[in-house]
Design an enzyme around this catalytic site. Sequence first.
Site, short mmCIF file in Angstrom:
data_model
loop_
_atom_site.label_atom_id
_atom_site.label_comp_id
_atom_site.label_asym_id
_atom_site.label_seq_id
_atom_site.Cartn_x
_atom_site.Cartn_y
_atom_site.Cartn_z
N ASP A 130 0.86 -1.18 0.00
CA ASP A 130 0.00 0.00 0.00
C ASP A 130 0.90 1.23 0.00
O ASP A 130 2.01 1.21 0.56
CB ASP A 130 -0.86 0.03 1.28
CG ASP A 130 -1.99 -0.98 1.25
OD1 ASP A 130 -2.43 -1.37 0.15
OD2 ASP A 130 -2.45 -1.37 2.34
N ARG A 181 -0.91 -0.74 -8.63
CA ARG A 181 -2.29 -0.34 -8.34
C ARG A 181 -2.36 1.18 -8.39
O ARG A 181 -1.68 1.87 -7.63
CB ARG A 181 -2.69 -0.81 -6.95
CG ARG A 181 -4.05 -0.23 -6.52
CD ARG A 181 -4.24 -0.25 -5.01
NE ARG A 181 -4.19 -1.58 -4.48
CZ ARG A 181 -3.81 -1.84 -3.22
NH1 ARG A 181 -3.43 -0.89 -2.40
NH2 ARG A 181 -3.79 -3.09 -2.80
P1 FDA Z 1 -13.72 9.51 -5.49
O1 FDA Z 1 -13.26 9.77 -4.09
O2 FDA Z 1 -13.87 10.66 -6.39
O3 FDA Z 1 -15.08 8.72 -5.40
C1 FDA Z 1 -15.88 8.41 -6.53
C2 FDA Z 1 -17.20 7.90 -6.02
O4 FDA Z 1 -17.00 6.65 -5.36
C3 FDA Z 1 -17.85 8.78 -4.95
O5 FDA Z 1 -18.67 9.75 -5.53
C4 FDA Z 1 -18.63 7.78 -4.15
O6 FDA Z 1 -19.85 7.46 -4.83
C5 FDA Z 1 -17.77 6.56 -4.18
N1 FDA Z 1 -16.87 6.46 -3.01
C6 FDA Z 1 -15.54 6.74 -2.99
N2 FDA Z 1 -15.03 6.50 -1.75
C7 FDA Z 1 -16.07 6.10 -1.00
C8 FDA Z 1 -16.19 5.70 0.36
N3 FDA Z 1 -15.16 5.69 1.20
N4 FDA Z 1 -17.42 5.34 0.80
C9 FDA Z 1 -18.49 5.34 -0.02
N5 FDA Z 1 -18.44 5.71 -1.32
C10 FDA Z 1 -17.25 6.07 -1.80
N6 FDA Z 1 -5.17 5.15 -1.14
C11 FDA Z 1 -3.88 5.34 -0.81
O7 FDA Z 1 -3.47 6.47 -0.53
N7 FDA Z 1 -3.00 4.29 -0.80
C12 FDA Z 1 -3.39 3.02 -1.13
O8 FDA Z 1 -2.58 2.10 -1.11
C13 FDA Z 1 -4.77 2.82 -1.48
N8 FDA Z 1 -5.21 1.57 -1.80
C14 FDA Z 1 -6.49 1.44 -2.30
C15 FDA Z 1 -6.93 0.19 -2.77
C16 FDA Z 1 -8.17 0.08 -3.35
C17 FDA Z 1 -8.61 -1.27 -3.88
C18 FDA Z 1 -9.02 1.21 -3.48
C19 FDA Z 1 -10.34 1.13 -4.16
C20 FDA Z 1 -8.61 2.42 -2.97
C21 FDA Z 1 -7.37 2.56 -2.36
N9 FDA Z 1 -6.95 3.77 -1.83
C22 FDA Z 1 -5.64 3.92 -1.47
C23 FDA Z 1 -7.93 4.86 -1.61
C24 FDA Z 1 -7.96 5.82 -2.77
O9 FDA Z 1 -6.76 6.55 -2.84
C25 FDA Z 1 -9.14 6.80 -2.66
O10 FDA Z 1 -9.03 7.53 -1.48
C26 FDA Z 1 -10.50 6.15 -2.68
O11 FDA Z 1 -10.53 5.03 -3.53
C27 FDA Z 1 -11.57 7.14 -3.21
O12 FDA Z 1 -11.23 7.56 -4.50
P2 FDA Z 1 -12.07 7.16 -5.81
O13 FDA Z 1 -11.10 6.88 -6.88
O14 FDA Z 1 -13.04 6.10 -5.52
O15 FDA Z 1 -12.78 8.52 -6.24
#
Ligand code: FDA
Length: 304
Positions: A130, A181
């Site tokens: 991570d 990732r």
């Molecule tokens: P964004 O935040 O714009 O969200 C898009 C939409 O997704 C939102 O409008 C909502 O509908 C939904 N959504 C997003 N997050 C949500 C939540 N918590 N609860 C409910 N709905 C939500 N970060 C990091 O710094 N280091 C890492 O190693 C990882 N590893 C990682 C693994 C995996 C499998 C995922 C999916 C995410 C991570 N992250 C992470 C977290 C990542 O950086 C980020 O903070 C979240 O995924 C939210 O970003 P989105 O790309 O989903 O977009």
Amino acid sequence: MLRSALIKASESAALRRAVTRWRLPRSVAMRFVAGDTLDDGLDTSRALVRAGKTVTLDYLGESVTDADEARAAAKVYLEALGRIGQEGFDAGVSVKPTQMGLEIDRSLCSDLLGEIVDEAGQVGVHVTLDMEDSDVTEATVALVEELRGAGHAEVGCAVQSYMRRTRADIERLSASGASLRLCKGAYAEPESVAFQSRDDVDGSYAECADYLLAHGTYPRFATHDDRLIDHIRNTAVRLETSRAAFEFQMLYGVRPSLQDALVRDGYRMRVYVPFGEQWYPYLMRRLAERPANVAFFLRALRDT
Ligand code: FDA
């Protein structure tokens, strides 16, 4: 404002002690966490695999300040890998370098990660480090290079599109063949190192995704963002990249119906399944990502 306050709160040991003693936050956390034990993580994983997904298991814990704690966490990963190997289902593991003692003793961290990737290699499981906050970005990238240089082909890391350096890191790590990732990034970072506006972070994500689809090794796109998912799907079609040549990843408990829809469309979907008792900072980051989660938390509080 709210996002930074919640991320700051995720780092407070006093708040962590207070909040984790309280039943209600725990019940909210369990929306995003499989449970306290490895068995809970494996039960949840089996159900996800039955639904056509794959998983990456994460034993919760970070910023460890005690070497024995780091060794104990590594043992849990070794046990998890043994169980995955026995059961033979499609799973990976995700490890935080600071949980392996990166901030107290780099060589201890490197040794413990070496044991984990060694065992992972034997059972054919991919390990993703991570990506944590910017204090440890370079160390994490260097650890991946070091482990891969020592012959551990099944290790890569997360990269964060909000970091200005990420585009260069992707080229650097792709040169070593690492499967990465791509996520947006979940910590509070200053403007000097990270893009601040949503447009810039999303633009950087799209650009990095394009690079990975064209030149990377089996990219892992971690996002719940519809616009970016569409962008990735369209780019893959344009480049004639098969759906088996990359995967989407989402967090356990977040947008499960979108996860199912992508599986139905023939995409690979890996769910990040955290388990363990150290859920407090993980929960605070999930609250920070979406104001509606804070509202859900406050409603639960009101209803007790
Ligand atoms: P964004 O935040 O714009 O969200 C898009 C939409 O997704 C939102 O409008 C909502 O509908 C939904 N959504 C997003 N997050 C949500 C939540 N918590 N609860 C409910 N709905 C939500 N970060 C990091 O710094 N280091 C890492 O190693 C990882 N590893 C990682 C693994 C995996 C499998 C995922 C999916 C995410 C991570 N992250 C992470 C977290 C990542 O950086 C980020 O903070 C979240 O995924 C939210 O970003 P989105 O790309 O989903 O977009």
